[in-house]
Design an enzyme around this catalytic site. Structure first.
Site, mmCIF file in Angstrom:
data_model
loop_
_atom_site.group_PDB
_atom_site.id
_atom_site.type_symbol
_atom_site.label_atom_id
_atom_site.label_comp_id
_atom_site.label_asym_id
_atom_site.label_seq_id
_atom_site.Cartn_x
_atom_site.Cartn_y
_atom_site.Cartn_z
ATOM 1 N N ASP A 90 -2.274 -18.145 0.680
ATOM 2 C CA ASP A 90 -3.626 -18.821 -0.010
ATOM 3 C C ASP A 90 -4.294 -19.968 1.065
ATOM 4 O OD1 ASP A 90 -0.560 -20.039 0.265
ATOM 5 O OD2 ASP A 90 -0.582 -20.654 -2.328
ATOM 6 N N ASP A 139 -6.516 -7.681 3.927
ATOM 7 C CA ASP A 139 -7.259 -6.646 3.360
ATOM 8 C C ASP A 139 -7.984 -7.648 2.469
ATOM 9 O OD1 ASP A 139 -9.016 -4.459 2.232
ATOM 10 O OD2 ASP A 139 -7.209 -4.509 0.424
ATOM 11 N N TYR A 160 1.027 -1.145 0.143
ATOM 12 C CA TYR A 160 0.361 0.086 0.096
ATOM 13 C C TYR A 160 0.738 1.642 0.011
ATOM 14 C CZ TYR A 160 -4.627 -1.831 0.978
ATOM 15 O OH TYR A 160 -6.025 -3.017 0.592
ATOM 16 N N LYS A 206 3.644 -15.000 2.507
ATOM 17 C CA LYS A 206 4.026 -16.107 1.173
ATOM 18 C C LYS A 206 5.649 -15.820 1.675
ATOM 19 C CE LYS A 206 2.671 -17.873 -2.692
ATOM 20 N NZ LYS A 206 1.727 -18.895 -2.298
ATOM 21 N N ASP A 213 -12.731 -9.614 4.918
ATOM 22 C CA ASP A 213 -13.781 -9.384 4.105
ATOM 23 C C ASP A 213 -14.275 -10.500 3.481
ATOM 24 O OD1 ASP A 213 -13.549 -6.978 3.538
ATOM 25 O OD2 ASP A 213 -14.209 -6.866 1.119
HETATM 26 C C1 IPM Z 1 -9.836 -1.213 3.533
HETATM 27 C C2 IPM Z 1 -10.787 -0.985 2.036
HETATM 28 C C3 IPM Z 1 -9.327 -0.310 2.088
HETATM 29 C C4 IPM Z 1 -7.757 -0.562 2.394
HETATM 30 C C5 IPM Z 1 -10.127 0.925 0.693
HETATM 31 C C6 IPM Z 1 -11.530 1.064 0.924
HETATM 32 C C7 IPM Z 1 -8.909 1.456 0.555
HETATM 33 O O1 IPM Z 1 -11.021 -2.105 1.434
HETATM 34 O O2 IPM Z 1 -9.966 -0.695 5.223
HETATM 35 O O3 IPM Z 1 -10.478 -3.022 4.676
HETATM 36 O O4 IPM Z 1 -7.801 -1.028 1.176
HETATM 37 O O5 IPM Z 1 -7.055 -0.819 2.907
HETATM 38 MG MG MG Z 2 -10.552 -3.688 2.531
#
Ligand code: IPM
Ligand code: MG
Length: 351
Positions: free
Chosen positions: A221, A245, A142, A189, A249
């Protein structure tokens, strides 16, 4: 307790979910005798529109001088569909994380008794899941060097990690594990990436300082698979920015909805609390977004301030709303779908 809280509503559904967290927090303050001053400030596309910058200096001042930051969401399709945009709302989020020194993002994954059968995963797999993904937040790909070469036909982003960045995150991970299930999994990884090999080397060297913690090392993975196959296999996971990240999710599926998962971002100074979901622009202004992730983020804020009873009051009222079906459309499944603001009102009233 007197609390000055910076309030960054941001974009999309941000303002709507933030409103509910404010209502619930104010109800908690009233009940337990605290005094909260909210300090609203601009961020994201809303800030770009107003002052041309997604994380203006004035906003940073408000955050840096607050006792905590409560954050909604950032992102706007006007920018997503324009790869050539010079300023993007997400840059504001990254700048904020960096400038506030928020190097550790704490993302818990747990289940709600009344929602277990709403998860696409089987009950016996997920019931009793209680894990934390500790995501590194101010380094890695990032923030590494990036650019274009060959007249724009080649692009690169680099994953750079310094030992001190891994050490300070791993330290938090070890300390967290000690207070919980005493298991730490370093996710990387290392079979391919040099940065991941530095992660392993660094964490291995720290193991001797935490003899009570059982440490394992797994490739990202494989974890993507095992996390939903057998989430109870994990207690505390530490991982790099991008891996965290993606995995967080994925982990939200275990609890049933992205709209439920809170997070905190911590460093050495002020901490920030935000839902893990994004700005969900399709729902903006419709009063349909699930406010619970933001409300539960406020609970994490109270907990970190040592106000455990207050935090528990929020978690209890959230569980009650789920059990009684006072929920938004994402989890209503055939039952009545309440509006965002109705859920917030109900929660505040029931505190
Ligand atoms: C998160 C989001 C952010 C990230 C985006 C919106 C930049 O997906 O907080 O997980 O990738 O960190
Ligand atoms: Mg995210």
């Amino acid at each position: 307790m007197k609390l000055n809280i910076a309030l960054l509503a941001g974009d999309g559904i941000g303002p709507e979910v933030i409103d509910q967290a404010v209502k619930v927090s104010d109800a908690v303050a009233l009940k337990f005798g605290h005094d909260i001053t909210w300090k609203p400030a601009l961020t994201g596309a809303a800030a770009i529109d107003a002052v041309g910058e997604p994380y203006p200096d004035e906003t940073h001042e408000v955050c840096a001088n607050a006792d905590a930051v409560l954050f909604g969401a950032i992102g706007d399709p006007r920018f997503d569909n324009d790869p050539s945009a010079k300023v993007r709302p997400e840059q504001g989020l990254l700048k904020m994380r960096k400038k506030l020194g928020l190097f550790a993002n704490v993302r818990p994954t747990f289940t709600f008794p009344s929602l277990i059968d709403k998860s696409p995963l089987k009950r016996d797999r997920i019931e009793g899941t209680d894990l934390i993904i500790l995501r590194e937040l101010t380094g890695g790909v990032y923030f590494g060097e990036r650019g274009r070469l060959n007249d724009g036909d080649t692009a690169f982003d680099t994953m750079t990690y310094h030992r001190f960045e891994i050490e300070r995150l791993a330290k938090k991970g070890f300390e967290m594990a000690l207070k919980r299930g005493k298991r730490l999994c370093c996710v990387d990884k290392a079979n391919v990436l040099e940065a991941s090999r530095l992660w392993r080397e660094t964490v291995q060297a720290m193991e001797k300082d935490y003899p009570e913690v059982e440490v394992t090392y797994e490739f990202v993975d494989a974890v993507a698979m095992r996390l939903i196959q057998w989430p109870k296999g994990y207690d505390v996971i530490i991982t790099a920015n991008l891996f965290g990240d993606i995995l967080t999710d994925e982990a939200s599926v275990i609890s049933g909805s992205m709209g439920l998962m809170p997070s905190s971002s911590v460093g050495s100074e002020v901490s920030l609390y935000e839902p893990i979901h994004g700005s969900y622009p399709q729902a903006a202004g419709k009063d349909i977004a699930n406010p619970l992730a933001t409300v539960l983020s406020a609970a994490m804020l109270f907990e970190d301030k040592g106000l455990s009873e207050e935090a528990q009051a929020i978690r209890d009222v959230v569980n009650k709303s789920l059990a009684e079906g006072i929920v938004t459309e994402d989890i209503a499944e055939g039952g009545k779908a309440y509006k965002t603001s109705e859920v917030g009102d109900w929660l505040a009233k029931n505190i």
